[in-house]
Design an enzyme around this catalytic site. Structure first.
Site, PDB file in Angstrom:
ATOM      1  N   LYS A  54      20.463   1.115  -0.382  1.00  0.00           N
ATOM      2  CA  LYS A  54      19.806   1.229  -1.694  1.00  0.00           C
ATOM      3  C   LYS A  54      19.403  -0.147  -2.190  1.00  0.00           C
ATOM      4  O   LYS A  54      18.285  -0.355  -2.669  1.00  0.00           O
ATOM      5  CB  LYS A  54      20.747   1.910  -2.696  1.00  0.00           C
ATOM      6  N   GLN A  98      28.162   5.217  -7.347  1.00  0.00           N
ATOM      7  CA  GLN A  98      28.230   5.858  -6.028  1.00  0.00           C
ATOM      8  C   GLN A  98      29.411   6.837  -5.983  1.00  0.00           C
ATOM      9  O   GLN A  98      30.541   6.470  -6.285  1.00  0.00           O
ATOM     10  CB  GLN A  98      28.386   4.781  -4.938  1.00  0.00           C
ATOM     11  N   ASP A 121      20.426   9.119 -11.132  1.00  0.00           N
ATOM     12  CA  ASP A 121      20.884  10.187 -10.237  1.00  0.00           C
ATOM     13  C   ASP A 121      20.649  11.565 -10.863  1.00  0.00           C
ATOM     14  O   ASP A 121      20.739  12.588 -10.174  1.00  0.00           O
ATOM     15  CB  ASP A 121      22.389  10.030  -9.947  1.00  0.00           C
TER      16      ASP A 121
END
Ligand code: NDP
Length: 297
Positions: A54, A98, A121
């Site tokens: 990422k 994460q 997200d």
């Protein structure tokens, strides 16, 4: 094999290119550089790989990447304090924590502490509610990637029968909402669904997000249907080596389908591309600027 292969690797590259072009314009015209903060708690090897990837791709499209690596025994209080700091930092437009988090941390609490406008997200409860009610939201990256590929392939999805196999909060449910938003007739199947093969056979679009290697077979697929395989499963092949397979049995599905995403190289690469797209969208919204075309739901 009759199906058109939907190449997620190429598609993801084109999404990243669009993002990079828009980022360049933002810098030149508005002196703004989008920034993505990624928070990793602990040393889960798979999470470390994702976070590295990422960060690399964020920088490649011209955005700022801020990585925060915390010890596995970080307290909830300290993690929440970092999130509050990132929420208040105007250089940070997207925040991603994460997952999975270590067991002593409450994932829901942590995710819901992120400013919804920076929740790239799309897991914050406000964004879930906004998506569910058809309002502007941050959309989870994997389903957004699937939607982009479907729109590209079909043009309009209106009136098509879509079957989503899997009802997780990160893939199945938001995928179903997005397809409904594009006026598909949507069925969500799961482990208690009766006669799954006959349910899947009704579908013009099948999205498999199950986590069971090669479960969906060609015999379940309506001729000409589009098969989007979200699954990523590592199995041991006959030669003893590991290989990645999806939730669909590729060869048999490709015999019958009109179009299919491979694994690897299908949905997988789209997820990070959509994370970058979401960060750009969040940055544009934060600055009251027009959103990029074709990169949101
Ligand atoms: P979850 O385990 O959270 O959900 C799996 C879903 O599949 C559940 O709703 C479950 O039903 C359903 N299911 C399980 N077994 C069956 C069965 N035999 N028949 C019908 N339905 C079944 O998984 P995720 O949604 O997180 O992930 C799904 C897959 O997608 C995994 O392979 C994962 O690795 C992959 N993935 C890929 C991503 C990418 O970037 N390409 C991103 C995220 C995930 P029930 O609710 O009844 O238990």
């Amino acid at each position: 094999m009759g199906a058109t292969v939907i190449n997620g690797k190429e598609f993801a590259a084109s999404v990243r290119e669009k993002v990079a072009e828009h980022v360049t314009r933002l810098k030149e015209d508005n002196n703004i550089t989008p920034g993505l903060a990624v928070v990793l708690v602990g040393e889960d090897p798979a999470s470390q790989v994702y976070v590295r990837s990422k960060g690399k791709q964020t920088v490649e499209v011209g955005m700022n990447s801020y990585e925060h690596k915390l010890e596995a025994d970080t307290s909830e209080e300290d993690l929440l304090a970092l999130i509050a700091q990132l929420n208040n930092d105007p250089a940070v437009h997207g925040i991603l924590v994460q997952l999975p988090l270590p067991d002593h941390l409450d994932s829901d609490l942590v995710i819901n502490a992120i400013d919804p406008a920076k929740d790239v997200d799309g897991f914050h409860i406000s964004n879930v509610g906004l998506l569910g009610t058809g309002q502007k939201s941050m959309v989870p990256c994997t389903p957004l990637g699937c939607l982009m590929m479907l729109r590209d392939h079909h043009g309009s999805l209106s009136g098509l029968n879509a079957v989503v196999v899997g009802r997780s909060n990160i893939v199945g449910k938001p995928m179903a909402q997005l397809l409904l938003g594009d006026s598909c007739t949507v069925t969500i199947a799961h482990s208690r669904t009766k006669d799954l093969p006959s349910v899947v056979r009704q579908a013009d679009i099948v999205v498999a997000a199950v986590g069971r290697p090669e479960m969906v077979i060609g015999d379940w697929i309506k001729p000409g249907a589009t098969v989007i395989d979200v699954g990523i499963n590592r199995i041991e092949a006959a030669d003893g080596k590991n290989r990645l397979v999806g939730d669909c049995h590729y060869e048999s599905c490709a015999e019958v389908a009109g179009a299919i995403t491979p694994v690897p190289g299908g949905v997988g690469p789209m997820t990070i591309a959509c994370l970058l797209a979401n960060t750009l969208t969040a940055c544009c919204r934060a600055n009251g600027l027009p959103e990029p075309d074709g990169l949101t739901a």
